[in-house]
Design an enzyme around this catalytic site. Sequence first.
Site, PDB file in Angstrom:
ATOM      1  N   PRO A 127      -6.356  -8.251   0.939  1.00 24.85           N
ATOM      2  CA  PRO A 127      -5.212  -8.533  -0.066  1.00 24.85           C
ATOM      3  C   PRO A 127      -4.680  -9.847  -0.030  1.00 24.85           C
ATOM      4  O   PRO A 127      -3.314  -9.873   0.259  1.00 24.85           O
ATOM      5  CB  PRO A 127      -4.109  -7.084   0.123  1.00 24.85           C
ATOM      6  CG  PRO A 127      -4.118  -6.899   1.576  1.00 24.85           C
ATOM      7  CD  PRO A 127      -5.590  -7.081   1.840  1.00 24.85           C
ATOM      8  N   CYS A 128      -5.232 -10.908  -0.134  1.00 26.72           N
ATOM      9  CA  CYS A 128      -4.745 -12.140  -0.075  1.00 26.72           C
ATOM     10  C   CYS A 128      -3.444 -12.329  -1.238  1.00 26.72           C
ATOM     11  O   CYS A 128      -2.699 -13.378  -1.131  1.00 26.72           O
ATOM     12  CB  CYS A 128      -5.783 -13.154  -0.215  1.00 26.72           C
ATOM     13  SG  CYS A 128      -6.837 -12.884  -1.740  1.00 26.72           S
ATOM     14  N   HIS A 129      -3.623 -11.345  -2.340  1.00 25.31           N
ATOM     15  CA  HIS A 129      -2.508 -11.608  -3.363  1.00 25.31           C
ATOM     16  C   HIS A 129      -1.349 -11.155  -2.843  1.00 25.31           C
ATOM     17  O   HIS A 129      -0.117 -11.336  -3.516  1.00 25.31           O
ATOM     18  CB  HIS A 129      -3.024 -10.492  -4.516  1.00 25.31           C
ATOM     19  CG  HIS A 129      -3.028  -9.161  -4.100  1.00 25.31           C
ATOM     20  ND1 HIS A 129      -4.378  -8.434  -3.660  1.00 25.31           N
ATOM     21  CD2 HIS A 129      -2.330  -7.814  -4.375  1.00 25.31           C
ATOM     22  CE1 HIS A 129      -4.183  -7.383  -3.505  1.00 25.31           C
ATOM     23  NE2 HIS A 129      -2.811  -6.893  -3.610  1.00 25.31           N
TER      24      HIS A 129
END
Length: 166
Positions: A127-129
């Site tokens: 989850p780089c978001h």
Amino acid sequence: MGVRHTVMDSPVGELTLVGDGDALIGVYFDGHRRKPRLDGLGPRDDGGFGEAVRQLREYFAGERTGFDLPLAPRGSGFERKVWALLTKIPHGQTRTYGQLAAELGDPGAAQAVGNANGWNPISIVVPCHRVVGASGGLTGYAGGVERKRFLLSLEERPADEDGRLF
């Protein structure tokens, strides 16, 4: 089995899933800003990604807060350390690049963390978001800031609980 891919529809547009053997090595958006670091996506294989597709659909339906898939992201040792940290950011929470750099033991490495974050090949699942700027504002995202906003909103707690992400 080798490198292969499939394409699935999602609320954020088509996603291309790339696998090698049993491991997921990529999840890419249509128009992804950073192209895969692969020689190719391999042949299309719509039958080999059932579990990944199921878990992503559950995530978008609000029925899943984490993923349980074999992952094999391709990158440098530093990038893989950053991506491993990303998987530890809880659903519904965010971290800054500086916080991640400090967790790695180098508070001055925020920019390097941001670069590694931008090269994350397994969007959504890794989850780089969930990484935001020092001020808490949305910063660049390989899938576009609107997709980042959508994903964070999807994970946001209801307004009647502790508060909102932004």
